[in-house]
Scaffold this active site. Structure first.
Site: not given
Ligand SMILES: *Cc1c(COP(=O)(O)O)cnc(C)c1O
Length: 463
Positions: A111
Site C-alpha cells: 500500500k
Molecule cells: C491491502 C492488501 C491486499 C489486498 O489488496 P486489494 O487492493 O485490497 O485487493 C493484499 N495484501 C496485503 C498485504 C495488503 O495490505
C-alpha cells in the site's frame, strides 16, 4: 482526459477533481473516460527504464493539463525516495515463478506504493488551491500505517487514524504510534475495529462537521491509488520480458478490495501483453466465487492469517463491473441496487465466459497457505508472507507467472513462524520499533468524544 462515475451521475471532471472527490458524489466510483493506448514501440522503449521514469510515462497521460511532466517527475521522485530498494519494486526469480516485491516502502507493505504517491499528490493540489485536508480513517492494522506514512509532515494535511486499542498487532500499533509529526493523530478506541468504522462513518455523515473541517478519506477507492499501482505491472513486464512484445505474462494477485488486481486490468486495457490475471483470495472468497459462478454475494467474514484480505465486499469491484457491462452506467447502478436490496448480484451467462477467460480465481485455505510458505522456503530459500503465499499457491498451474508480493514476511511473524519454525529477519524500517517513543490518544468508542477530540486538536493546530 475526463473522469466519469460508474453510476453515471457525475458531470465529467478533471483528474485533480477526481482525486479530491475520492468517492463519486453519486455513490459510484470514478474512472477515466478512455484508456491511453500504449504501442509496442513504447513498450520496447520502456524496457530497461528506471521505475521513476516509467512511472511518469505510464501516469502522465491520465492527468491531462492538470499536472506537467516535470511536476509529476518531482512527485514520483519524492514519493519513492523513501523506498529501501533502488529499483523500488524489484522482480526476483523464485523457482518457476517471478516475485514482484512491492514491500520495500516505509511500512513494508504494497500500500506504500500508492499512498506515498497519493500523499504528495494531495499536498501539491492543496498548495494550488490554498486548502487544507483532514484525513479521517479507521484501520484494523495495515492501511492506517501506510496512510500515516503517506502524509506525515505535510503542511496542508492532518490525519486522524482510529485503531482498536490493544487489538492490532504490536508491530502494527508501533508503526502508527511512533510517527510523531505534528500533523499525525493516532486514536486508540476502547472497542473493536467495527466501532472505529462506525464512528468514522457517523462523522462523514455529519455533513456540517464534514464541511467545516474538510474531512477526506484515503481508502482504496481513490483513482490516484489505482493509477500508481498500474505502474508496477508495466515495470514487472519490462523486467521479465526484456521488451519482447510477443511475451504475454500472467500476474497473480493476492486480492481483497480488488484495487491491486484492477490496476492490472487497467494495464492490460492500455496495451500491456497480459495472458491471465490470477485472482487469489483466502477463505474470504466472494471474488473467486464470482469468477467461477457469475454470482457476487457476501457471506460472513473469516479471520485468517492473511488479514489484509479479510473482506466481505470488495470496494473496487464496481469498477470492473462497469467495463463488463460495456460502460453502461444504468446497468451498473441497477446491479448495485440489486446488491443493496438482495445482498447479491449476478451477471448474465455470456458475460460469465468473458470473466472466466481473463481471470483464473482460486480461494486458498490456511493450511495450503502455510504449506506454500514452507515449500517455497525449503525448495528456494525464499520466505513468503502469508498474503503473497496465497497468490503463489493460486498460480501453481501457471509457470512463469509474476506473483505480486504484497507484504514483507517479517510483518506477519507468527504465521511465518508456524510455517517454517522461525521468523523472517526484519527490514530496517521495522527494526527498533518497540524501543521508540510513541504518541497516541486513548478514547471511548463514542462518536461525540472523537468529534470533540478532532475539533480540539485542529483548533490548537490553527492557533
Ligand atoms: C491491502 C492488501 C491486499 C489486498 O489488496 P486489494 O487492493 O485490497 O485487493 C493484499 N495484501 C496485503 C498485504 C495488503 O495490505
Amino acid at each position: 482526459m475526463r473522469y466519469v462515475s460508474t453510476r453515471g451521475g457525475v458531470e465529467p471532471i478533471t483528474f485533480s477533481q477526481a482525486v479530491m472527490m475520492g468517492l463519486a458524489t453519486d455513490g459510484g466510483l470514478l474512472l477515466p473516460d478512455a484508456f491511453p493506448q500504449v504501442a509496442d514501440a513504447d513498450l520496447r522503449r520502456w524496457a530497461g527504464m528506471p521505475f521513476q521514469e516509467l512511472a511518469v510515462e505510464v501516469m502522465h497521460p491520465y492527468m491531462g493539463d492538470d499536472i506537467s511532466r516535470r511536476e509529476l517527475a518531482a512527485l514520483v521522485e519524492r514519493s519513492y525516495s523513501g523506498f529501501s530498494h533502488p529499483e523500488v519494486t524489484p522482480v526476483v526469480k523464485v523457482g518457476k515463478q517471478y516475485i514482484l516485491e512491492l514491500f520495500h516502502g516505509p511500512t513494508a507493505a504494497f500500500k506504500d506504493v500508492a499512498l506515498q504517491f497519493l500523499g504528495n499528490l494531495f499536498e501539491l493540489l492543496l498548495e494550488r488551491s490554498g486548502g487544507h485536508l483532514n484525513i479521517l480513517g479507521a484501520t484494523s492494522g495495515d492501511t492506517g500505517s501506510a496512510a500515516i506514512y503517506g502524509v506525515r509532515g505535510q503542511r496542508r494535511i492532518d490525519i486522524f487514524i482510529l485503531h482498536p486499542h490493544n487489538r492490532v498487532s504490536p508491530i502494527q500499533e508501533r508503526q502508527m504510534t511512533t510517527v510523531l509529526d505534528d500533523n499525525v493523530h493516532n486514536i486508540a478506541i476502547e472497542g473493536t475495529f467495527d466501532d472505529g468504522q462506525r464512528i468514522v462513518k457517523d462523522l462523514f455523515n455529519d455533513l456540517a462537521f464534514k464541511r467545516e473541517y474538510s474531512l477526506g478519506a484515503v481508502n482504496s477507492i481513490n483513482w490516484a491509488r489505482i493509477l500508481a499501482q498500474v505502474v508496477y505491472y508495466f515495470y514487472a513486464w519490462s523486467r521479465v520480458s526484456d521488451g519482447d512484445t510477443g511475451r504475454r505474462l500472467t500476474f497473480s494477485v493476492p486480492t481483497g478490495n480488488f484495487g491491486d488486481i484492477f490496476a492490472g486490468y487497467v494495464a492490460m486495457r492500455m496495451g500491456l501483453p497480459v495472458e491471465r490475471l490470477v485472482l487469489a483470495t483466502n477463505r474470504n472468497d466472494i471474488l473467486s466465487r464470482f469468477v467461477n459462478s457469475g454470482i457476487y454475494q457476501a457471506r460472513e467474514v473469516h479471520h485468517t492469517i492473511s488479514p489484509s484480505m479479510d473482506i466481505q465486499i470488495s470496494s473496487n469491484f464496481e469498477r470492473y463491473l462497469y467495463y463488463l457491462m460495456d460502460r453502461n452506467a444504468d446497468k451498473v447502478a441497477g446491479l448495485m441496487e440489486q446488491m443493496r436490496r438482495e445482498g447479491r448480484l449476478s451477471v448474465p451467462e455470456p458475460l460469465r465466459g468473458q470473466v472466466a477467460a481473463l481471470f483464473h480465481a482460486e480461494a486458498v485455505g490456511e493450511e495450503e497457505t502455510l504449506e506454500q510458505i514452507a515449500t517455497t522456503w525449503r525448495e528456494e530459500g525464499y520466505i513468503l508472507d502469508p498474503h503473497t503465499a496465497v497468490g503463489v499457491r493460486a498460480a501453481k498451474a501457471f509457470p512463469g507467472a509474476v506473483c505480486l508480493a504484497t507484504a514483507h514476511p517479517a510483518k506477519f511473524g507468527a504465521a511465518v513462524q508456524r510455517a517454517i519454525g522461525s521468523e523472517a529477519p526484519p527490514p530496517a524500517s521495522l527494526q527498533g520499533l518497540m524501543e521508540k517513543e510513541t504518541r497516541c490518544q486513548i478514547l471511548a468508542a463514542d462518536t461525540g468524544v472523537v468529534k470533540s477530540f478532532i475539533q480540539r486538536k485542529l483548533n490548537e493546530r490553527n492557533e
